[in-house]
Enzyme design. Sequence first.
Site, mmCIF file in Angstrom:
data_model
loop_
_atom_site.group_PDB
_atom_site.id
_atom_site.type_symbol
_atom_site.label_atom_id
_atom_site.label_comp_id
_atom_site.label_asym_id
_atom_site.label_seq_id
_atom_site.Cartn_x
_atom_site.Cartn_y
_atom_site.Cartn_z
ATOM 1 N N GLU A 167 0.789 -1.236 0.000
ATOM 2 C CA GLU A 167 0.000 0.000 0.000
ATOM 3 C C GLU A 167 0.820 1.284 0.000
ATOM 4 O OE1 GLU A 167 -4.063 -1.700 2.105
ATOM 5 O OE2 GLU A 167 -2.746 -0.402 3.291
ATOM 6 N N GLU A 359 -5.526 -8.595 0.940
ATOM 7 C CA GLU A 359 -6.207 -8.255 2.196
ATOM 8 C C GLU A 359 -7.680 -8.013 1.908
ATOM 9 O OE1 GLU A 359 -4.661 -4.947 4.471
ATOM 10 O OE2 GLU A 359 -2.584 -5.579 4.159
#
Length: 455
Positions: A167, A359
């Site tokens: 991320e 995720e």
Amino acid sequence: MAESRLFPENFVWGAAAASYQIEGAAYEDGRGLSVWDMMCRKENAIWNGHTGDVACDHYHRYKEDVQLMQSLGLQGYRLSISWPRVLPEGVGRANEAGLNFYDRLIDELLAAKVTPYVTLFHWDFPYALYARGGWLNPDSPDWFAEYTQVIVDKLSDRVTYWMTLNEPQCFIGLGHRDGIHAPGDKLGWAQVLQAGHHALLAHGKSVQAIRARAKTTPIIGFAPVGVVSIPATESPADIEAARQSMFSVSSKSLWNNTWFSDPVFNKQYPADGLAIFGQDAPQVKSGDMDIIAQPLDFYGCNIYQGTVVKAGVDGKPEVVPFPDGYPQSAFRWWITPECLYWGPRFFWEHHHLPIMITENGISSMDWVAVDGKVHDPGRIDYLQRHLLAFARAGADGVDIRGYFQWSIMDNFEWGEGFKERFGLVYVDYQTQQRITKDSAHWYSEVIRTNGESLR
């Protein structure tokens, strides 16, 4: 005629966690400080003054935690390495005690028949390197490449699956622009984007290092945020508007897919993003894009929610606000199961790489009930809806390879401290007792049946 299976035969069912969020042992066995150790000592930076000093004490309890994973039937575990645990100064001398921890953890996972998926950077940047400029330092890509080599040399005889960065939208955007994640800086756009460019170079050099040094044939991806647009209806116009929205930069923000992915896949920053950022755009040296655009084996994405979009004037994407009372998680994220259909579908169409959900999960209001168990029906419902949406993507031709639930256990949720509980396993932080939630037993059955129990 028999119903076709929901998920491919070799689909990988896993769960994920990250080093700073679970390991604890922040000052033990020669570990260096990270920017999160620094952030946790800033006044009012973390909810209720929480820190990851102890967290889930996974550093000492990893054997018990791997046994839990085995008991649930997990096939894969996405873990991250703490850069300052293995290189206390970020570069130079390796810390054998830190390396040996991951050595033992990998062996323990393999003995339990749980495949390790290693993320090299899940935000715990070494404080010693931050003091030398951090991601703003032009040497930072080489620092990360050196660190990658140390890990690959130690673990690649047993680790096949690798992710470079987790991320970048968060550790660059939230960490260097908004100041709400470590290192807590609020820089101007020119500096933020230059730090992001160095992180992309670090990704490329890391992929090069893995391919050059791995002892077993590596399978490599990265794990950006999946910023998903969901069409308001399944009309061709709304679908096209959602697709456009997912692959455009429409505001001065890093909360999009293309700013970090276009350099990796197309050797350039997106033209609309360059127009918006103007003279703040990063300085790109000759050869930079060749380094960044290393071939990858899968597209990992972290998807929790989506935004609904419709075709507006001239077909341009328009965000449709959620109606009053629309469902939200404890974290106040929207519940939009369709994100796990449209996100993977659009990413597959755009990049033509196998999709892994690296995720997905939900923060719930979990506590130990009077019967001693943790009942979390909301999480079960959330996961069921999202997994069925992901199965639909597979049925429509998307090459879906794996799903990693966030998270295997409750943990330190960054700026939110221990307020948010995302785990399949409940953690009592005072006693470090682990209690498997109802969702863990439910997920175990999903894994056992390769998703057929979802029907």
